[in-house]
Write a protein that holds these residues in place. Sequence first.
Motif, PDB file in Angstrom:
ATOM      1  N   ALA A  16       0.272   5.995  -7.230  1.00  0.00           N
ATOM      2  CA  ALA A  16       0.743   6.081  -5.756  1.00  0.00           C
ATOM      3  C   ALA A  16       2.381   6.934  -6.013  1.00  0.00           C
ATOM      4  CB  ALA A  16       1.010   4.796  -5.305  1.00  0.00           C
ATOM      5  N   HIS A  17       2.506   7.625  -4.932  1.00  0.00           N
ATOM      6  CA  HIS A  17       3.807   8.517  -4.870  1.00  0.00           C
ATOM      7  C   HIS A  17       4.432   8.212  -3.614  1.00  0.00           C
ATOM      8  CE1 HIS A  17       2.502  10.220  -8.993  1.00  0.00           C
ATOM      9  NE2 HIS A  17       1.288  10.316  -8.324  1.00  0.00           N
ATOM     10  N   VAL A  18       5.552   7.804  -3.471  1.00  0.00           N
ATOM     11  CA  VAL A  18       6.217   7.628  -2.272  1.00  0.00           C
ATOM     12  C   VAL A  18       7.146   8.856  -2.188  1.00  0.00           C
ATOM     13  CG1 VAL A  18       7.455   6.246  -0.690  1.00  0.00           C
ATOM     14  CG2 VAL A  18       5.827   5.106  -1.953  1.00  0.00           C
ATOM     15  N   LEU A  19       7.072   9.739  -1.225  1.00  0.00           N
ATOM     16  CA  LEU A  19       8.148  10.830  -1.007  1.00  0.00           C
ATOM     17  C   LEU A  19       9.292  10.401  -0.401  1.00  0.00           C
ATOM     18  CD1 LEU A  19       5.496  13.634  -0.172  1.00  0.00           C
ATOM     19  CD2 LEU A  19       6.051  12.749  -2.262  1.00  0.00           C
ATOM     20  N   GLY A 159      -1.000  -3.596   8.460  1.00  0.00           N
ATOM     21  CA  GLY A 159      -1.049  -4.980   8.311  1.00  0.00           C
ATOM     22  C   GLY A 159      -2.632  -5.451   8.060  1.00  0.00           C
ATOM     23  N   ASP A 160      -3.527  -4.929   8.733  1.00  0.00           N
ATOM     24  CA  ASP A 160      -4.942  -5.356   8.090  1.00  0.00           C
ATOM     25  C   ASP A 160      -5.109  -4.892   6.703  1.00  0.00           C
ATOM     26  OD1 ASP A 160      -5.407  -6.183  10.717  1.00  0.00           O
ATOM     27  OD2 ASP A 160      -6.080  -4.375  11.464  1.00  0.00           O
ATOM     28  N   LEU A 161      -4.571  -3.811   6.283  1.00  0.00           N
ATOM     29  CA  LEU A 161      -4.868  -3.482   4.997  1.00  0.00           C
ATOM     30  C   LEU A 161      -4.584  -4.705   4.173  1.00  0.00           C
ATOM     31  CD1 LEU A 161      -4.067   0.341   4.821  1.00  0.00           C
ATOM     32  CD2 LEU A 161      -6.385  -0.828   5.296  1.00  0.00           C
ATOM     33  N   TRP A 162      -3.339  -5.087   4.305  1.00  0.00           N
ATOM     34  CA  TRP A 162      -2.577  -6.115   3.124  1.00  0.00           C
ATOM     35  C   TRP A 162      -3.409  -7.450   3.543  1.00  0.00           C
ATOM     36  CZ3 TRP A 162       0.190  -4.789  -0.494  1.00  0.00           C
ATOM     37  CH2 TRP A 162       1.327  -3.774  -0.530  1.00  0.00           C
ATOM     38  N   GLU A 163      -3.776  -7.751   4.677  1.00  0.00           N
ATOM     39  CA  GLU A 163      -4.624  -8.906   4.694  1.00  0.00           C
ATOM     40  C   GLU A 163      -6.012  -8.960   4.213  1.00  0.00           C
ATOM     41  OE1 GLU A 163      -6.389 -11.662   8.221  1.00  0.00           O
ATOM     42  OE2 GLU A 163      -5.005 -10.243   8.876  1.00  0.00           O
ATOM     43  N   SER A 164      -6.493  -7.690   4.043  1.00  0.00           N
ATOM     44  CA  SER A 164      -7.859  -7.357   3.396  1.00  0.00           C
ATOM     45  C   SER A 164      -7.788  -7.586   2.117  1.00  0.00           C
ATOM     46  CB  SER A 164      -8.672  -6.080   3.779  1.00  0.00           C
ATOM     47  OG  SER A 164      -8.786  -5.942   5.297  1.00  0.00           O
ATOM     48  N   LEU A 165      -6.706  -7.034   1.490  1.00  0.00           N
ATOM     49  CA  LEU A 165      -6.469  -6.898   0.017  1.00  0.00           C
ATOM     50  C   LEU A 165      -6.646  -8.541  -0.488  1.00  0.00           C
ATOM     51  CD1 LEU A 165      -3.960  -4.558  -0.586  1.00  0.00           C
ATOM     52  CD2 LEU A 165      -5.969  -4.189  -1.621  1.00  0.00           C
ATOM     53  N   ILE A 200      -2.986   0.351  -5.422  1.00  0.00           N
ATOM     54  CA  ILE A 200      -2.682   1.262  -6.484  1.00  0.00           C
ATOM     55  C   ILE A 200      -1.146   1.284  -6.346  1.00  0.00           C
ATOM     56  CG2 ILE A 200      -2.771   3.588  -7.194  1.00  0.00           C
ATOM     57  CD1 ILE A 200      -5.239   3.998  -5.679  1.00  0.00           C
ATOM     58  N   GLU A 201      -0.617   0.690  -7.516  1.00  0.00           N
ATOM     59  CA  GLU A 201       0.888   0.680  -7.866  1.00  0.00           C
ATOM     60  C   GLU A 201       1.571   0.176  -6.391  1.00  0.00           C
ATOM     61  OE1 GLU A 201       1.997   4.653  -9.233  1.00  0.00           O
ATOM     62  OE2 GLU A 201       1.460   3.829 -11.302  1.00  0.00           O
ATOM     63  N   GLY A 202       0.906  -0.942  -5.789  1.00  0.00           N
ATOM     64  CA  GLY A 202       1.812  -1.600  -4.823  1.00  0.00           C
ATOM     65  C   GLY A 202       1.389  -1.156  -3.527  1.00  0.00           C
ATOM     66  N   GLN A 203       0.364   0.114  -3.317  1.00  0.00           N
ATOM     67  CA  GLN A 203       0.244   0.783  -1.932  1.00  0.00           C
ATOM     68  C   GLN A 203      -1.120   0.429  -1.965  1.00  0.00           C
ATOM     69  OE1 GLN A 203       2.155   1.817   0.231  1.00  0.00           O
ATOM     70  NE2 GLN A 203       4.063   1.716  -1.045  1.00  0.00           N
TER      71      GLN A 203
END
Length: 549
Positions: A16-19, A159-165, A200-203
């Motif tokens: 993961a790459h945060v610009l 938020g749903d993504l974090w909850e799904s994880l 992936i790497e915290g994302q």
Amino acid sequence: TLCLPDVRAETRQARAHVLEDGTCLFTHRMQTERTEIITVTGRVFVQNCTNLSLSVALQCHQKLYDIGVCHDASNVPTLAHSTLTTDTTLQSSAPHLGVPIHLLQFYDSPLVSSSCSTLLFCPFDAAHKEPTPSAQETLGQGTTNTQEKWGGIPLPSLGDLWESLEHHPTRVHKVVCMTKPLHGPVETLVLQATLTIKLIEGQPFVDIHLQPRCILENNLPLHVELYTPMPYTYSKHSVERDAAITHTLGPQQALQIFTPGPSLAFKVRCLDAPVAGERTDWVEDWITVSLQKDNHRIEDVPYLFPFVHGGGGGSTFFLSEAEVLPGVDEAATQLRRLSLHVCNVGVDHSHKILFEQLFFPQRGAGVEARPGECMTSYSPLSFCANPQAHLRQLELEMSSAAHKTNMTPWSIFDIAGAQTSLLAHDKAYIRLVQRYPSHAPGRIERSLPFVLEDIPIGQGGMQSSAILWDNNTKSGFYAFRKFTEFGTAIHIIPEFMLFNGSEHFIVVHPANQDSTFELDAGSSMPILPRAKGLHILIEIPAVGGIGSP
């Protein structure tokens, strides 16, 4: 700007790459024999695992964005044989399409709302024009264009993504692609969308696999023809006629099912012509399979290709729900796979043998067998035991039941140079049948009956078991079994095989026989010995040579 300083030194499969502006990009590394492939994607990635091309669009804040076309996967391996693994992200040969990052700003900016963001799909084939989303339609609820069937799934918020994880990293959506014509019935085609949320790497990363509702695989060693009145079923070779579709499936080919109903009904027949034995016909009754998600697992349900001329017999095959292969990606486990297969096959390497099943009435029960089931309560015969008393009991039962059963030999098919029959289950009584067209026209020899599971597993040779004729004399044939994907293969081999390793054809003169035969260079053929052993004389006409017996 995205900078990858040393691609060759990179060992991680996904990063993961945060610009600087907060946008998140992902890179996925895949290495082939000669090259390394780096795929750059946004947070949402779509993979098409169907044999239909899909037009993809995004509906967000009452606006429509045409993303592009995700082409069909008809020329790539099915999920059953995919290289998807749990420790990588995009090791797939399926056609794919990424959602542009500027349309996914709601994942990277708290000021942008993700509500009412719907990813839309419209399946189409080469016979129709590529569909284009229209701002006049609410595409997630269908379209009035009768040539286009749009359906969609809501994109989860961050938020749903974090909850799904944390709780449910895999979601399965039913995508109903429909038309809403001004006149006439609504037409629907149903896709299955499997969303796998990965970290992936915290994302969080969203991997979407578009799949059929179900696939039906032909794992028989033969071509079959499948007939169904259900709409939206697709294969490589199909003909639509009289509101029904006929599919031709070769070995290892599959039928993809998108029908909107709760079940699939079909009939099937063997398409290959046998080289010996009786031809078979369509299965007599409709085979109905539920398409609903439940805990009921279909396992080895027997059916019968009936003989054309009746008589109550036929070739047995089975319908099962295929098991998920270990190490397969999570999305592949959500795809329901049904299999047409056979538990046992008989392979005759002598080209002289037919297989025949024996049916005996079950003592005191008075019940009918399922297709291909052996009606017997006797213990299996053993190659090592003395079967004389037991055989006498079987002969009495056979003579009393002979008028009730027509023991027609199974069909023989030429598959890769070996004559192959579809056999019944392990506990079925069978026997070998040999015809003598040359020196004894009309004569038929039958072996002692035996049970398939009595044949030892081995590689042939010394691990084979001798077959006896019903008069307890040696047949000159041997049997051994080998494991296959769905059961076992029973191999029938002769005691002697003659191989011509010379550069010329030869003429073989068996002793005490009037007939001779020729054998081309590099060819082989079985030779059946007489009671006193094998005596042959070999002649090579090209060099004028002839040997001694």
